[in-house]
Design a protein around this motif. Structure first.
Motif, PDB file in Angstrom:
ATOM      1  N   PHE A  54       0.823  -1.218   0.000  1.00 10.87           N
ATOM      2  CA  PHE A  54       0.000   0.000   0.000  1.00 10.87           C
ATOM      3  C   PHE A  54       0.857   1.268   0.000  1.00 10.87           C
ATOM      4  O   PHE A  54       0.371   2.343  -0.331  1.00 10.87           O
ATOM      5  CB  PHE A  54      -0.953   0.022   1.196  1.00 10.87           C
ATOM      6  CG  PHE A  54      -2.063  -0.997   1.117  1.00 10.87           C
ATOM      7  CD1 PHE A  54      -2.702  -1.278  -0.072  1.00 10.87           C
ATOM      8  CD2 PHE A  54      -2.472  -1.670   2.265  1.00 10.87           C
ATOM      9  CE1 PHE A  54      -3.728  -2.211  -0.141  1.00 10.87           C
ATOM     10  CE2 PHE A  54      -3.493  -2.596   2.216  1.00 10.87           C
ATOM     11  CZ  PHE A  54      -4.133  -2.872   1.014  1.00 10.87           C
ATOM     12  N   THR A  55       2.122   1.132   0.391  1.00 12.48           N
ATOM     13  CA  THR A  55       3.054   2.273   0.384  1.00 12.48           C
ATOM     14  C   THR A  55       3.041   2.978  -0.963  1.00 12.48           C
ATOM     15  O   THR A  55       3.073   4.202  -1.039  1.00 12.48           O
ATOM     16  CB  THR A  55       4.488   1.774   0.661  1.00 12.48           C
ATOM     17  OG1 THR A  55       4.520   1.134   1.926  1.00 12.48           O
ATOM     18  CG2 THR A  55       5.502   2.892   0.595  1.00 12.48           C
ATOM     19  N   HIS A  56       2.990   2.181  -2.004  1.00 10.11           N
ATOM     20  CA  HIS A  56       3.186   2.693  -3.363  1.00 10.11           C
ATOM     21  C   HIS A  56       1.881   2.975  -4.090  1.00 10.11           C
ATOM     22  O   HIS A  56       1.911   3.438  -5.225  1.00 10.11           O
ATOM     23  CB  HIS A  56       4.001   1.669  -4.168  1.00 10.11           C
ATOM     24  CG  HIS A  56       5.080   1.039  -3.348  1.00 10.11           C
ATOM     25  ND1 HIS A  56       6.206   1.721  -2.935  1.00 10.11           N
ATOM     26  CD2 HIS A  56       5.177  -0.205  -2.829  1.00 10.11           C
ATOM     27  CE1 HIS A  56       6.954   0.912  -2.204  1.00 10.11           C
ATOM     28  NE2 HIS A  56       6.357  -0.252  -2.120  1.00 10.11           N
ATOM     29  N   SER A  57       0.740   2.713  -3.424  1.00  5.36           N
ATOM     30  CA  SER A  57      -0.509   2.799  -4.165  1.00  5.36           C
ATOM     31  C   SER A  57      -1.685   3.444  -3.435  1.00  5.36           C
ATOM     32  O   SER A  57      -2.680   3.766  -4.079  1.00  5.36           O
ATOM     33  CB  SER A  57      -0.946   1.390  -4.602  1.00  5.36           C
ATOM     34  OG  SER A  57      -1.224   0.597  -3.456  1.00  5.36           O
ATOM     35  N   SER A  58      -1.601   3.641  -2.132  1.00  2.74           N
ATOM     36  CA  SER A  58      -2.811   4.009  -1.407  1.00  2.74           C
ATOM     37  C   SER A  58      -2.955   5.500  -1.107  1.00  2.74           C
ATOM     38  O   SER A  58      -2.431   6.017  -0.116  1.00  2.74           O
ATOM     39  CB  SER A  58      -2.930   3.235  -0.095  1.00  2.74           C
ATOM     40  OG  SER A  58      -4.155   3.580   0.534  1.00  2.74           O
ATOM     41  N   VAL A  59      -3.727   6.143  -1.929  1.00  2.00           N
ATOM     42  CA  VAL A  59      -4.104   7.532  -1.679  1.00  2.00           C
ATOM     43  C   VAL A  59      -5.041   7.582  -0.468  1.00  2.00           C
ATOM     44  O   VAL A  59      -4.979   8.515   0.336  1.00  2.00           O
ATOM     45  CB  VAL A  59      -4.774   8.143  -2.930  1.00  2.00           C
ATOM     46  CG1 VAL A  59      -5.337   9.524  -2.640  1.00  2.00           C
ATOM     47  CG2 VAL A  59      -3.781   8.189  -4.084  1.00  2.00           C
ATOM     48  N   ALA A  79      16.373   0.602  -3.527  1.00  2.00           N
ATOM     49  CA  ALA A  79      17.312  -0.301  -4.191  1.00  2.00           C
ATOM     50  C   ALA A  79      16.589  -1.470  -4.852  1.00  2.00           C
ATOM     51  O   ALA A  79      17.223  -2.440  -5.252  1.00  2.00           O
ATOM     52  CB  ALA A  79      18.329  -0.832  -3.174  1.00  2.00           C
ATOM     53  N   ARG A  80      15.262  -1.341  -4.974  1.00  2.00           N
ATOM     54  CA  ARG A  80      14.465  -2.427  -5.536  1.00  2.00           C
ATOM     55  C   ARG A  80      13.834  -1.989  -6.848  1.00  2.00           C
ATOM     56  O   ARG A  80      14.310  -1.085  -7.509  1.00  2.00           O
ATOM     57  CB  ARG A  80      13.431  -2.854  -4.496  1.00  2.00           C
ATOM     58  CG  ARG A  80      14.145  -3.388  -3.240  1.00  2.00           C
ATOM     59  CD  ARG A  80      13.271  -4.038  -2.254  1.00  2.00           C
ATOM     60  NE  ARG A  80      12.565  -5.155  -2.857  1.00  2.00           N
ATOM     61  CZ  ARG A  80      11.426  -5.630  -2.369  1.00  2.00           C
ATOM     62  NH1 ARG A  80      10.887  -5.100  -1.304  1.00  2.00           N
ATOM     63  NH2 ARG A  80      10.838  -6.653  -2.959  1.00  2.00           N
ATOM     64  N   GLU A  81      12.740  -2.613  -7.213  1.00  2.00           N
ATOM     65  CA  GLU A  81      12.070  -2.270  -8.466  1.00  2.00           C
ATOM     66  C   GLU A  81      11.671  -0.797  -8.455  1.00  2.00           C
ATOM     67  O   GLU A  81      11.382  -0.224  -7.415  1.00  2.00           O
ATOM     68  CB  GLU A  81      10.802  -3.130  -8.650  1.00  2.00           C
ATOM     69  CG  GLU A  81      11.033  -4.603  -8.643  1.00  2.00           C
ATOM     70  CD  GLU A  81      10.890  -5.242  -7.274  1.00  2.00           C
ATOM     71  OE1 GLU A  81      10.707  -6.476  -7.233  1.00  2.00           O
ATOM     72  OE2 GLU A  81      10.972  -4.545  -6.242  1.00  2.00           O
ATOM     73  N   GLU A  82      11.634  -0.213  -9.641  1.00  2.00           N
ATOM     74  CA  GLU A  82      11.362   1.215  -9.758  1.00  2.00           C
ATOM     75  C   GLU A  82      10.040   1.620  -9.109  1.00  2.00           C
ATOM     76  O   GLU A  82       9.963   2.664  -8.451  1.00  2.00           O
ATOM     77  CB  GLU A  82      11.365   1.622 -11.238  1.00  2.00           C
ATOM     78  CG  GLU A  82      11.247   3.107 -11.443  1.00  2.00           C
ATOM     79  CD  GLU A  82      11.343   3.502 -12.908  1.00  2.00           C
ATOM     80  OE1 GLU A  82      10.801   4.565 -13.244  1.00  2.00           O
ATOM     81  OE2 GLU A  82      11.943   2.756 -13.701  1.00  2.00           O
ATOM     82  N   PHE A  83       8.998   0.803  -9.243  1.00  2.00           N
ATOM     83  CA  PHE A  83       7.699   1.192  -8.693  1.00  2.00           C
ATOM     84  C   PHE A  83       7.720   1.250  -7.169  1.00  2.00           C
ATOM     85  O   PHE A  83       6.904   1.919  -6.553  1.00  2.00           O
ATOM     86  CB  PHE A  83       6.579   0.250  -9.175  1.00  2.00           C
ATOM     87  CG  PHE A  83       6.605  -1.130  -8.563  1.00  2.00           C
ATOM     88  CD1 PHE A  83       5.936  -1.398  -7.379  1.00  2.00           C
ATOM     89  CD2 PHE A  83       7.295  -2.167  -9.190  1.00  2.00           C
ATOM     90  CE1 PHE A  83       5.962  -2.665  -6.825  1.00  2.00           C
ATOM     91  CE2 PHE A  83       7.313  -3.439  -8.643  1.00  2.00           C
ATOM     92  CZ  PHE A  83       6.649  -3.683  -7.450  1.00  2.00           C
ATOM     93  N   ARG A  84       8.677   0.576  -6.530  1.00  2.00           N
ATOM     94  CA  ARG A  84       8.763   0.595  -5.063  1.00  2.00           C
ATOM     95  C   ARG A  84       9.484   1.831  -4.527  1.00  2.00           C
ATOM     96  O   ARG A  84       9.479   2.079  -3.331  1.00  2.00           O
ATOM     97  CB  ARG A  84       9.485  -0.653  -4.556  1.00  2.00           C
ATOM     98  CG  ARG A  84       8.717  -1.927  -4.771  1.00  2.00           C
ATOM     99  CD  ARG A  84       9.415  -3.088  -4.084  1.00  2.00           C
ATOM    100  NE  ARG A  84       8.973  -4.359  -4.588  1.00  2.00           N
ATOM    101  CZ  ARG A  84       7.907  -5.018  -4.139  1.00  2.00           C
ATOM    102  NH1 ARG A  84       7.175  -4.511  -3.174  1.00  2.00           N
ATOM    103  NH2 ARG A  84       7.584  -6.182  -4.653  1.00  2.00           N
TER     104      ARG A  84
END
Length: 144
Positions: A76-81, A104-109
């Protein structure tokens, strides 16, 4: 003093889920380490795979009985408004923590939507991220 520790989706699988990234300790291990490291704090732990339950817990924290929030929102860090918006109304110290280094992980993170409504983010120190999060919240409280 009471701290609310919220954990988002899949964190109930710690110890089993990709130990190379998240380590081998379980969520229960993390909870125990917090209790042992900070005996002066009463911790309330909530883990949910459901966004609405986490939002309900944030809203309940507005009742004045919780002194600080430590949270690992998981995905939810990357998606929850919606979580972000609930956090904006919470006027206690709020520290986001991550076991792995999200940068240091995937770009979306790399992007934290929820982090914009937190006092700060601690990322990449494994279980110590939670301990550092509590220490950061205590420092914020001491400045008030």
């Amino acid at each position: 003093m009471e701290f609310l520790v919220l954990n988002g989706p899949n964190l109930n699988l710690l110890g089993k889920r990709d130990p190379g990234v998240y380590g081998s300790e379980t969520l229960s291990d993390i909870e125990q380490r917090l209790k042992e490291s900070f005996p002066e704090i009463e911790f309330k732990f909530v883990q949910s795979n459901h966004e609405g339950e986490l939002i309900d817990a944030i809203q309940k924290a507005r009742n004045g009985t919780v002194d600080a929030l430590i949270a690992n929102w998981g995905g939810f860090t990357h998606s929850s408004v919606a979580i972000h918006d609930a956090l904006e109304l919470l006027e206690i110290p709020k520290v986001e923590v991550h076991l792995s280094n999200i940068h240091a992980r995937e770009e979306f993170r790399e992007r934290s939507i929820t982090g914009k409504a937190m006092n700060g983010i601690i990322t990449g120190f494994g279980v110590d991220s939670y301990l550092l999060g509590v220490e950061a919240a205590l420092k914020i409280l001491a400045k008030k």
